[in-house]
Design a protein around this motif. Structure first.
Motif, short mmCIF file in Angstrom:
data_model
loop_
_atom_site.label_atom_id
_atom_site.label_comp_id
_atom_site.label_asym_id
_atom_site.label_seq_id
_atom_site.Cartn_x
_atom_site.Cartn_y
_atom_site.Cartn_z
N GLN A 185 0.82 -1.22 0.00
CA GLN A 185 0.00 0.00 0.00
C GLN A 185 0.85 1.26 0.00
N PRO A 186 0.39 2.35 -0.70
CA PRO A 186 -0.85 2.40 -1.50
C PRO A 186 -0.69 1.67 -2.84
N THR A 187 0.48 1.78 -3.45
CA THR A 187 0.87 0.93 -4.59
C THR A 187 2.37 0.69 -4.46
N ARG A 188 2.87 -0.26 -5.21
CA ARG A 188 4.31 -0.53 -5.16
C ARG A 188 5.12 0.72 -5.50
N LEU A 189 4.72 1.40 -6.56
CA LEU A 189 5.48 2.56 -7.02
C LEU A 189 5.42 3.70 -6.01
N GLU A 190 4.26 3.98 -5.45
CA GLU A 190 4.15 5.06 -4.47
C GLU A 190 4.98 4.76 -3.24
N LYS A 191 5.01 3.51 -2.83
CA LYS A 191 5.84 3.13 -1.69
C LYS A 191 7.32 3.31 -2.02
N VAL A 192 7.71 2.94 -3.23
CA VAL A 192 9.09 3.11 -3.67
C VAL A 192 9.49 4.58 -3.67
N LYS A 193 8.62 5.44 -4.16
CA LYS A 193 8.92 6.87 -4.20
C LYS A 193 9.17 7.43 -2.80
N TYR A 194 8.35 7.00 -1.85
CA TYR A 194 8.53 7.45 -0.47
C TYR A 194 9.86 6.97 0.09
N GLU A 195 10.20 5.71 -0.14
CA GLU A 195 11.45 5.16 0.39
C GLU A 195 12.67 5.74 -0.31
N MET A 196 12.53 6.10 -1.59
CA MET A 196 13.64 6.72 -2.30
C MET A 196 14.00 8.07 -1.69
N VAL A 238 10.13 -5.34 -4.43
CA VAL A 238 8.92 -4.69 -3.94
C VAL A 238 7.70 -5.51 -4.36
N GLY A 239 6.91 -5.94 -3.40
CA GLY A 239 5.72 -6.73 -3.71
C GLY A 239 5.60 -7.91 -2.76
N THR A 240 4.62 -8.78 -3.05
CA THR A 240 4.40 -9.97 -2.23
C THR A 240 4.33 -11.20 -3.12
N GLU A 241 4.54 -12.35 -2.50
CA GLU A 241 4.45 -13.60 -3.25
C GLU A 241 3.01 -13.91 -3.65
N THR A 242 2.06 -13.40 -2.88
CA THR A 242 0.64 -13.56 -3.23
C THR A 242 0.28 -12.73 -4.43
N GLY A 243 0.84 -11.51 -4.47
CA GLY A 243 0.60 -10.61 -5.60
C GLY A 243 -0.74 -9.93 -5.53
N SER A 244 -1.03 -9.17 -6.58
CA SER A 244 -2.32 -8.49 -6.67
C SER A 244 -2.58 -8.09 -8.11
#
Length: 368
Positions: free
Chosen positions: A142-153, A264-270
């Protein structure tokens, strides 16, 4: 106007009206605090004060004058009443006034005289390769993989504010989003504008971004030549459809460049957001994107790097920052500059001598 205190003991300086040409050293060193000190240290002024004259000093001066003035008036009044000489009190007044003035000057921290100080600039070059393929719009993180990446970057950029950082975006092709720079504001701006529509939506290939990152790190102008101070961070969900990744990772390993992968992501996926609905395949079935950590782990192990992960319950960004922080930076430049040293101890020593003299001298202020 601003002031700074140098890393050395007791070295202080004052900044006023910085011009753009005075920022050249910051562009060389990348450390704003070090650059500010360099700027201040090279400015020629007779006396520089560590603390500004302010309300506190004014209050002490007024209190000293009022109370000691009341004491003098009282002694003079008593002496005149008894018709005795009182001139000796003015010697004590001069002695204690000088003592008070010296203590006040020492507190303000006068800096004068020239001395040499070595200024060193040490840093790393870090390029972050970010996967912007459509699968990064999945929302298993959450909220999406990319948004989380942007925050962590942004956290990574902030953690390495004295190092040069660059950003490459990619899917099947790679594009330089931001070249190596010390400018955190520019980096954060480029990070904020990242989205999956900036790159072709034709799969993911790790080869082009790694090749571009390696070339950019090798072709930097200046004295930087130590490969171990160069770092590549590859951020992706691990779905690699390229054919040339193996060749590139071997070159990276041979050159001694550090490669860290962040899954970034989960093994379950979405499912993947696409407009107002979800992305589907040719048969109309919903596309499920899952984290392929094995590909990223394999890439990290081949280059003697490390794998880190962000999922719904795990966030290794702090570990990633800590690991990169342990890498020794490269000495980019060193020079000696003239600095003004804080000479408060001269005035403090003189004040202590006067205090000792005041205690040892027995002068009668009223003679009967």
């Amino acid at each position: 106007m601003a002031s700074c205190r140098s890393p050395g003991a007791g070295c202080t300086c004052r900044l006023q009206n910085r011009t753009t040409e005075d920022q050249d050293w910051r562009l060389v060193t990348g450390n704003r605090r070090l650059a500010t000190f360099y700027y201040l240290a090279t400015k020629k002024r007779s006396v520089i004060w560590y603390r500004d004259w302010g309300l506190t000093q004014l209050i002490f001066i007024v209190l000293f004058c009022v109370f000691y003035g009341m004491f003098v008036v009282r002694i003079v009044h008593i002496s005149r009443t008894l018709k005795t000489p009182f001139y000796a009190i003015f010697f004590k007044l001069a002695l204690r006034t000088l003592f008070f003035a010296l203590v006040l000057i020492a507190f303000l921290g006068p800096s004068f005289g020239d001395s040499k100080k070595e200024i060193k600039s040490v840093g790393k070059d870090i390029i972050i390769c970010v996967d912007l393929s459509k699968s990064m719009d999945a929302f298993d993180v959450q909220p999406t993989r990319l948004e989380k990446v942007k925050y962590e970057m942004k956290r990574i950029v902030e953690a390495f504010n004295s190092d040069r950082v660059g950003v490459i975006i990619f899917s099947s092709e790679a594009f330089m989003q931001c070249p190596l720079t010390y400018d955190q504001n520019a980096l954060n701006l480029f990070i904020e504008t990242m989205n999956s529509s900036l790159v072709p939506s034709s799969g993911t290939d790790f080869g082009p971004p790694l090749r571009m990152a390696m070339d950019k790190l090798e072709n930097q102008d200046g004295p930087s030549s130590r490969q171990k101070s160069k770092v590549i961070i590859l951020i992706s969900d691990g779905e690699d459809f390229g054919d040339h990744t193996t060749e590139v990772d071997k070159e990276i390993d041979d050159k001694g460049i550090k490669l860290f992968t962040l899954g970034v992501g989960t093994e379950t996926g979405s499912q993947i957001m696409a407009g107002r609905g979800y992305k589907t395949d040719a048969q109309g079935n919903a596309v499920i994107s899952k984290l392929n950590s094995s590909e990223l782990k394999s890439l990290a192990s081949k280059t003697n790097g490390q794998y880190f992960e962000i999922n719904e319950s795990r966030n290794d960004v702090a570990r990633l920052i800590n690991t990169i922080g342990k890498i020794e930076g490269e000495l980019r430049d060193a020079r000696f500059v003239d600095v003004s040293a804080n000479r408060y101890y001269f005035f403090l020593l003189a004040a202590l001598l006067l205090l000792g003299l005041d205690l040892l001298m027995d002068i009668k202020t009223v003679t009967i």
